[in-house]
Write a protein that holds these residues in place. Structure first.
Motif, PDB file in Angstrom:
ATOM      1  N   ASP A   3       0.831  -1.363   0.068  1.00 33.09           N
ATOM      2  CA  ASP A   3       0.221  -0.415   0.393  1.00 33.09           C
ATOM      3  C   ASP A   3       1.106   1.407  -0.467  1.00 33.09           C
ATOM      4  OD1 ASP A   3      -2.545  -1.403  -0.003  1.00 33.09           O
ATOM      5  OD2 ASP A   3      -2.099  -1.258   2.397  1.00 33.09           O
ATOM      6  N   LYS A   4       1.673   1.040   0.714  1.00 30.91           N
ATOM      7  CA  LYS A   4       3.237   2.192   0.430  1.00 30.91           C
ATOM      8  C   LYS A   4       2.998   2.623  -0.582  1.00 30.91           C
ATOM      9  CE  LYS A   4       6.310   4.530   3.367  1.00 30.91           C
ATOM     10  NZ  LYS A   4       7.503   3.827   4.820  1.00 30.91           N
ATOM     11  N   GLU A   5       3.547   1.530  -1.265  1.00 31.68           N
ATOM     12  CA  GLU A   5       4.379   1.961  -2.163  1.00 31.68           C
ATOM     13  C   GLU A   5       3.263   2.114  -3.637  1.00 31.68           C
ATOM     14  OE1 GLU A   5       6.469  -1.389  -3.124  1.00 31.68           O
ATOM     15  OE2 GLU A   5       7.346  -1.621  -2.670  1.00 31.68           O
ATOM     16  N   SER A   6       2.620   1.748  -3.895  1.00 30.16           N
ATOM     17  CA  SER A   6       0.933   2.457  -4.477  1.00 30.16           C
ATOM     18  C   SER A   6       0.421   3.788  -3.940  1.00 30.16           C
ATOM     19  CB  SER A   6       0.032   1.725  -4.112  1.00 30.16           C
ATOM     20  OG  SER A   6       0.238   0.410  -4.836  1.00 30.16           O
ATOM     21  N   LEU A   7       1.046   4.085  -2.889  1.00 32.01           N
ATOM     22  CA  LEU A   7       0.421   5.698  -2.599  1.00 32.01           C
ATOM     23  C   LEU A   7       1.960   6.848  -3.438  1.00 32.01           C
ATOM     24  CD1 LEU A   7      -0.977   5.254   1.693  1.00 32.01           C
ATOM     25  CD2 LEU A   7      -2.774   6.313  -0.394  1.00 32.01           C
ATOM     26  N   TRP A   8       2.240   6.056  -2.742  1.00 35.86           N
ATOM     27  CA  TRP A   8       3.817   7.093  -3.299  1.00 35.86           C
ATOM     28  C   TRP A   8       3.553   7.165  -4.734  1.00 35.86           C
ATOM     29  CZ3 TRP A   8       6.456  10.441  -1.638  1.00 35.86           C
ATOM     30  CH2 TRP A   8       6.972  10.568  -0.143  1.00 35.86           C
ATOM     31  N   LYS A   9       3.264   6.254  -5.832  1.00 37.61           N
ATOM     32  CA  LYS A   9       3.606   6.403  -6.732  1.00 37.61           C
ATOM     33  C   LYS A   9       2.506   6.581  -7.589  1.00 37.61           C
ATOM     34  CE  LYS A   9       2.329   3.166 -10.595  1.00 37.61           C
ATOM     35  NZ  LYS A   9       2.785   1.546 -11.264  1.00 37.61           N
ATOM     36  N   LYS A  25      -3.210  14.654  -0.563  1.00 39.60           N
ATOM     37  CA  LYS A  25      -4.145  13.424   0.193  1.00 39.60           C
ATOM     38  C   LYS A  25      -3.593  12.446   0.486  1.00 39.60           C
ATOM     39  CE  LYS A  25      -9.443  15.218  -1.478  1.00 39.60           C
ATOM     40  NZ  LYS A  25     -10.595  14.704  -2.083  1.00 39.60           N
ATOM     41  N   CYS A  26      -3.477  12.186  -0.980  1.00 44.11           N
ATOM     42  CA  CYS A  26      -1.883  10.729  -0.711  1.00 44.11           C
ATOM     43  C   CYS A  26      -0.652  10.960   0.538  1.00 44.11           C
ATOM     44  CB  CYS A  26      -1.591  10.586  -2.155  1.00 44.11           C
ATOM     45  SG  CYS A  26      -2.616   9.750  -3.592  1.00 44.11           S
ATOM     46  N   ALA A  27       0.216  12.324   0.098  1.00 45.40           N
ATOM     47  CA  ALA A  27       0.955  12.252   1.039  1.00 45.40           C
ATOM     48  C   ALA A  27       0.835  12.524   2.825  1.00 45.40           C
ATOM     49  CB  ALA A  27       1.539  13.322   0.732  1.00 45.40           C
ATOM     50  N   LEU A  28      -0.564  12.491   3.010  1.00 41.94           N
ATOM     51  CA  LEU A  28      -1.250  13.223   4.456  1.00 41.94           C
ATOM     52  C   LEU A  28      -2.214  10.996   4.615  1.00 41.94           C
ATOM     53  CD1 LEU A  28      -4.102  15.496   4.116  1.00 41.94           C
ATOM     54  CD2 LEU A  28      -2.133  15.749   5.586  1.00 41.94           C
ATOM     55  N   TYR A  29      -1.483  10.599   3.681  1.00 48.39           N
ATOM     56  CA  TYR A  29      -2.024   9.050   4.152  1.00 48.39           C
ATOM     57  C   TYR A  29      -0.818   8.357   4.683  1.00 48.39           C
ATOM     58  CZ  TYR A  29      -7.390   8.787   2.998  1.00 48.39           C
ATOM     59  OH  TYR A  29      -8.421   8.892   2.694  1.00 48.39           O
ATOM     60  N   LEU A  30       0.279   8.749   3.550  1.00 47.50           N
ATOM     61  CA  LEU A  30       1.772   7.955   3.848  1.00 47.50           C
ATOM     62  C   LEU A  30       2.258   8.809   6.036  1.00 47.50           C
ATOM     63  CD1 LEU A  30       3.326   8.629   0.374  1.00 47.50           C
ATOM     64  CD2 LEU A  30       3.134   6.268   1.361  1.00 47.50           C
ATOM     65  N   GLN A  31       1.635  10.016   5.407  1.00 40.46           N
ATOM     66  CA  GLN A  31       2.466  10.180   7.283  1.00 40.46           C
ATOM     67  C   GLN A  31       1.566  10.011   8.236  1.00 40.46           C
ATOM     68  OE1 GLN A  31       1.044  14.175   7.891  1.00 40.46           O
ATOM     69  NE2 GLN A  31       3.400  14.555   9.003  1.00 40.46           N
ATOM     70  N   ARG A  32       0.380   9.180   8.197  1.00 36.77           N
ATOM     71  CA  ARG A  32      -0.246   8.949   8.687  1.00 36.77           C
ATOM     72  C   ARG A  32       0.501   7.203   9.106  1.00 36.77           C
ATOM     73  NH1 ARG A  32      -6.379   9.547   6.787  1.00 36.77           N
ATOM     74  NH2 ARG A  32      -6.299  11.706   7.453  1.00 36.77           N
ATOM     75  N   MET A  33       1.208   6.036   7.737  1.00 39.45           N
ATOM     76  CA  MET A  33       1.292   5.123   8.619  1.00 39.45           C
ATOM     77  C   MET A  33       3.077   5.925   9.140  1.00 39.45           C
ATOM     78  SD  MET A  33       0.939   3.397   4.536  1.00 39.45           S
ATOM     79  CE  MET A  33      -0.924   3.430   4.137  1.00 39.45           C
ATOM     80  N   ASN A  34       3.632   6.288   8.869  1.00 37.48           N
ATOM     81  CA  ASN A  34       5.172   6.669   9.257  1.00 37.48           C
ATOM     82  C   ASN A  34       5.308   8.258   9.459  1.00 37.48           C
ATOM     83  OD1 ASN A  34       7.555   6.211   9.719  1.00 37.48           O
ATOM     84  ND2 ASN A  34       8.512   5.440   8.140  1.00 37.48           N
ATOM     85  N   ASN A  36       6.894  10.080  11.121  1.00 37.19           N
ATOM     86  CA  ASN A  36       8.557  10.763  11.822  1.00 37.19           C
ATOM     87  C   ASN A  36       9.210  10.386  10.123  1.00 37.19           C
ATOM     88  OD1 ASN A  36       8.017  11.260  13.496  1.00 37.19           O
ATOM     89  ND2 ASN A  36       8.621   9.086  14.568  1.00 37.19           N
ATOM     90  N   ASP A  37       8.765   9.760   8.805  1.00 34.68           N
ATOM     91  CA  ASP A  37       9.073  10.137   7.586  1.00 34.68           C
ATOM     92  C   ASP A  37       9.496  11.288   7.151  1.00 34.68           C
ATOM     93  OD1 ASP A  37      10.295   9.648   5.084  1.00 34.68           O
ATOM     94  OD2 ASP A  37       8.455   8.208   4.464  1.00 34.68           O
ATOM     95  N   GLU A  38      10.274  11.799   6.849  1.00 32.26           N
ATOM     96  CA  GLU A  38      11.403  13.239   6.488  1.00 32.26           C
ATOM     97  C   GLU A  38      10.716  13.079   5.077  1.00 32.26           C
ATOM     98  OE1 GLU A  38      12.878  15.783   8.215  1.00 32.26           O
ATOM     99  OE2 GLU A  38      12.934  14.610  10.070  1.00 32.26           O
ATOM    100  N   GLU A  39      11.019  12.148   4.392  1.00 34.53           N
ATOM    101  CA  GLU A  39      10.340  12.371   2.999  1.00 34.53           C
ATOM    102  C   GLU A  39       8.855  12.832   2.753  1.00 34.53           C
ATOM    103  OE1 GLU A  39      11.370  10.433  -1.249  1.00 34.53           O
ATOM    104  OE2 GLU A  39      11.387   8.998   0.421  1.00 34.53           O
ATOM    105  N   VAL A  40       8.472  12.086   3.389  1.00 37.81           N
ATOM    106  CA  VAL A  40       7.336  12.700   3.720  1.00 37.81           C
ATOM    107  C   VAL A  40       7.032  14.013   3.797  1.00 37.81           C
ATOM    108  CG1 VAL A  40       4.781  12.078   4.291  1.00 37.81           C
ATOM    109  CG2 VAL A  40       5.944   9.822   3.899  1.00 37.81           C
ATOM    110  N   ILE A  41       7.689  14.465   4.966  1.00 33.96           N
ATOM    111  CA  ILE A  41       6.901  15.900   5.594  1.00 33.96           C
ATOM    112  C   ILE A  41       7.565  16.991   4.514  1.00 33.96           C
ATOM    113  CG2 ILE A  41       7.556  17.197   7.589  1.00 33.96           C
ATOM    114  CD1 ILE A  41       8.084  15.175   8.678  1.00 33.96           C
ATOM    115  N   GLU A  42       8.613  16.312   4.348  1.00 35.64           N
ATOM    116  CA  GLU A  42       9.036  17.769   2.972  1.00 35.64           C
ATOM    117  C   GLU A  42       8.117  17.177   1.068  1.00 35.64           C
ATOM    118  OE1 GLU A  42      11.508  19.745   0.924  1.00 35.64           O
ATOM    119  OE2 GLU A  42      11.390  19.553   2.858  1.00 35.64           O
TER     120      GLU A  42
END
Length: 875
Positions: A3-9, A25-34, A36-42
């Protein structure tokens, strides 16, 4: 794929497609999963910046302008969206940047193409005309741009294609805005002509006025559009405006106006042009204003010569139509520039022709001739021929079975019968005959109550003439009483007035003026009456039913039957004389405290402001201002003059503080300003800015007690303003005079002066010191603090307290005089006449003196005495 890879794509795909909302919206879902992920925050930070930038671009004026114009260009777009875009454009061009973008993006070309296209929705075209007005109003440069790119002829053309009142008014406003920009004159904003600017843009002004004049007699022009053009001429041709009358005379403008004046609503010839019931009234007013522009004998002779050339051309014609048209034109002149009309009557054969037409038996000729006879009968001795032969012909016409002829003859008889005016001792016809004529007018006034649409115009015309007949008869006090006791004819007159038809204005408003006795009266001095009797001169007599108690009842009846609604509807007239008459009725109603509510409830205040500011005689403006002052005295100004309106009333009311105005007008203006001054800082500033303080202050020195009192009360409220405090602190005797006023015999005057000093001393230490410079300050302060009137005593102790609190020098002088004993007496518990508030202020004053070590408390004195005695014993 997880799911994480699908959301990133998906996030990267959406960002690449510039669908930043979905990517976010996709980036917000990724942040909920992790979290502290710096890439998502950026990624979230980057997407947020892009979204904010897009939002700013979308809301920018440039982008909004592009979208608005795109909607208007796209004929396939939804109608509601296009209408919304047109209305949005009005708001956009209010801003300087919006107007600039509109020009840069070829908005004028689009506007012209849409206005030319009759298939474009009406709401869009209406909004675009308002856009044009907004642009013209913004600056002289843009007005010149509109004039050169669009032109006056285009504006008149789009007017002539519409019958809707709203569109006609919007187009009329656009043309008026052009004239205002080029001349500086604006009746609406009460702006006088800028001579320098008018000279600079003389060519543009002349072109616009000539275009208006050129179109007024075109057969293809709609009747309502013709009225709009005449209104524009009427407003701007005036000597107080552009003063274009002499230029009009040089061409064929006068003949064009007379051609319109020769038209009749009821009679349609093959060559007739469409007109409304108001058109001939408009033409008469325009002709009158042109004649006023003729300020020398030579120019007036030219006016009369050109008028006779037009009439002679028609009178030479063999057909009846030409003679009917000539007579109709003479009637318009008699209803406008009456001197020019009388000149026409004095020409050989004119009056005889009119009398022959009245005797012809032809309905058309009889109607037109009767109207001319009515207009010509200004006074019985004005035309010997009409006075001698006219009465008999009018009586014969009155016996006609045709109501159109009957009502016109009736008005003529009423007019001849009213020659004596309000003089009860002068009657051309008997009171019985007058009442018979009145009843006949009432019967004809009823026509139309149950009429069908088919004959509505006919019945309205008859009712208009019946109203005019009553107007002449209502100079008789018996008719006035009969009219107010029988509500039906009065209601019909008011309903006729509510229609707003200018053709019925004279009859309706003149009747109201007569009922309220608000016409101009000459002051009758008893000595002059005796002198006239001695010289065997006629002395006018007032009818018993014109006494004040009867007039008051008639005013009450009018107000209760909602006469204000009729006055509001008729106030759209541009005739200054008529506007003054409306002001007279308003003021007569507002004289009565219990009737002012009717004026407020029915929209009279808004109209009174316009009447006081715009296009009115000096007398009319003063009467409107007096009516507003009366309303402001007994009503909360914030309720009756809401919002910005309360600021607008200050100027007109201030104009009543003039030596030429009556003492009553001065007094009511001062009372109104007193109420206004206590409302807000803005209102006090406005009063002072307009030179109000000096105007108000002059009435402090009047012998008239009520004027002096109201001036003192007004200044007491103005003292809250810093600029007024500085005036009192200056090198003058204002404070000394107010100290003297504290001892005035009139309680209200003394109270106002003491209140002013109480407020002044609370905020100004210098004023406290200046009180001591007054010669008899001790005497006046003693009078105040020992007064039997609680309000005076209260103000007195406040002044004393402020002076003691201000500085040691003032406090010392107060304590060293008998005022101290009075203060001490006031604080005694046995003094029941003094209020608790006064006692507390007196105690506070003594305590302050004690703090300054100017006096000692009784207990302290006892302790000091005991200590002294102990010390003596020890010694």
């Amino acid at each position: 794929m997880s799911d994480k890879e699908s959301l990133w794509k998906r996030c990267r795909q959406m960002e690449a497609q510039e669908n930043f909302g979905e990517a976010f919206k996709c980036a917000l879902y990724l942040q909920r999963m992790n979290p502290n992920d710096e890439e998502v925050i950026e990624t979230l930070r980057r997407l947020n910046e892009k979204i904010q930038k897009l939002s700013q671009e979308a809301n920018s004026t440039e982008n909004r302008m592009k979208k608005t114009l795109q909607y208007l260009k796209d004929e396939t777009e939804d109608d509601d969206k296009r209408i919304g875009a047109a209305n949005n454009l009005i708001a956009l061009v209010r801003e300087n940047s919006g107007r600039q973008l509109f020009i840069e993006q070829k908005g004028f070309d689009l506007l012209v193409s849409l206005l030319k296209n009759n298939k474009v929705l009406y709401d869009i075209r209406l909004a675009l005309v308002r856009v044009l007005t907004q642009i013209i109003d913004s600056s002289i440069e843009l007005a010149k741009l509109v004039y050169s790119n669009i032109g006056i002829d285009f504006l008149i053309d789009i007017m002539s294609q519409q019958k809707n009142d709203e569109f006609l008014i919007a187009s009329q406003s656009a043309i008026q805005s052009l004239l205002t920009q080029f001349s500086g004159f604006s009746a609406k904003d009460n702006q006088k002509i800028d001579q320098e600017r008018a000279k600079k843009y003389e060519q543009q002004i002349d072109t616009i006025m000539a275009s208006l004049l050129q179109r007024i007699n075109q057969r293809t022009m709609t009747a309502k559009c013709r009225d709009c053009l005449l209104e524009l001429l009427m407003v701007n041709i005036d000597p107080d405006a552009i003063d274009w009358g002499k230029k009009l005379i040089k061409g064929d403008g006068l003949s064009k106006l007379l051609e319109v004046a020769s038209e009749l609503v009821e009679i349609r010839y093959e060559s007739s042009m469409p007109i409304t019931v108001d058109t001939r009234t408009h033409v008469a007013l325009v002709l009158e204003k042109i004649y006023i522009c003729m300020n020398c004998d030579k120019s007036r002779d030219e006016f009369r010569t050109k008028t006779m050339e037009f009439l002679n051309d028609h009178l030479r014609g063999p057909d009846i139509e030409s003679k009917v048209r000539a007579t109709a034109a003479i009637t318009a002149l008699l209803n406008g520039p009456i001197d020019a009309g009388n000149h026409c009557l004095s020409q050989a054969g004119i009056v005889e022709m009119m009398l022959a037409m009245a005797n012809s038996g032809d309905v058309v000729q009889q109607c037109v001739a009767a109207e001319a006879l009515i207009a010509a009968t200004v006074k019985k001795d004005k035309s010997e021929t009409i006075a001698r032969e006219g009465m008999g012909i009018l009586k014969a016409l009155f016996r006609s079975d045709n109501p159109k002829i009957k009502v016109r003859a009736l008005v003529g008889l009423c007019k001849l019968g009213s020659v004596g005016g309000t003089d009860a001792s002068t009657r051309v016809i008997s009171d019985e005959s007058t009442m018979e004529l009145y009843k006949a007018c009432c019967d004809l006034l009823k026509i139309g109550d149950n009429s069908t649409d088919h004959n509505q115009n006919k019945s309205e015309d008859i009712r208009k003439w019946a109203a005019e007949g009553i107007a002449y008869l209502s100079l008789n006090a018996d008719v006035k009483e009969a009219l107010c006791k029988d509500p039906k004819p009065l209601e019909q007159l008011i309903e006729l007035g509510k229609s707003g038809e200018l053709s019925c204005l004279f009859g309706v408003i003149t009747t109201f003026v007569n009922l309220t006795n608000s016409y101009e009266k000459q002051e009758v001095i008893p000595e002059m009456i005796e002198l006239a009797k001695f010289a065997k001169q006629h002395v006018p007599e007032e009818h018993a039913l014109d006494a004040k108690q009867y007039v008051d009842v008639r005013c009450k009846v009018l107000a209760e039957h909602h006469v204000t609604s009729a006055l509001v509807a008729l106030s759209k007239t541009q005739a200054k004389t008529s506007r003054e008459m409306i002001c007279r009725v308003f003021n007569a109603i507002c004289e009565h405290v219990n009737l002012r509510g009717y004026v407020v409830q029915e929209g009279g205040v808004r109209v009174l402001i316009r009447l006081a500011l715009e296009n009115n005689t000096l007398t009319g403006k003063r009467l409107a201002a007096q009516a507003m002052a009366r309303i402001a005295i007994t009503n909360d100004p914030s309720l009756v003059f809401p919002g910005q309106r309360v600021i607008e009333v200050v100027g007109p009311i201030m104009e009543l503080l003039h030596p030429e105005c009556s003492a009553l007008q001065n007094f009511e203006a001062l009372m109104a300003l007193t109420n206004l001054a206590q409302m807000s800082v803005q209102l006090r500033s406005r009063i002072i800015k307009d030179g109000g303080f000096s105007r108000i202050e002059q009435y402090l020195y009047e012998d008239h007690q009520m004027l002096k009192r109201s001036a003192a009360q007004c200044i007491a409220n103005l003292i809250l303003a810093d600029s007024v405090v500085k005036l009192f602190e200056g090198d003058n005797d204002r404070i000394k005079y107010f100290v003297i006023l504290c001892g005035d015999e009139d309680l209200d005057t003394a109270s106002a002066a003491a209140g002013a000093l109480a407020m002044l001393t609370s905020i100004s230490k210098k004023s406290c010191q200046k009180i001591l410079d007054s010669k008899d300050w001790q005497q006046y302060l003693m009078q105040l603090i020992s007064s039997k009137y609680p309000e005076l005593q209260h103000r007195g102790v406040v002044i004393v307290h402020n002076m003691i609190s201000s500085n040691g020098d003032c406090a010392r002088k107060i304590i060293e005089c008998p005022i101290l004993e009075c203060l001490m007496a006031i604080t005694q518990p046995g003094i029941i006449e003094t209020t608790d508030t006064v006692k507390e202020i007196a105690k506070a004053s003594l305590k302050r003196a004690e703090q300054l070590k100017l006096i000692k408390h009784v207990e302290d004195m006892k302790i000091q005495q005991e200590d002294s005695e102990d010390l003596e014993r020890e010694i």
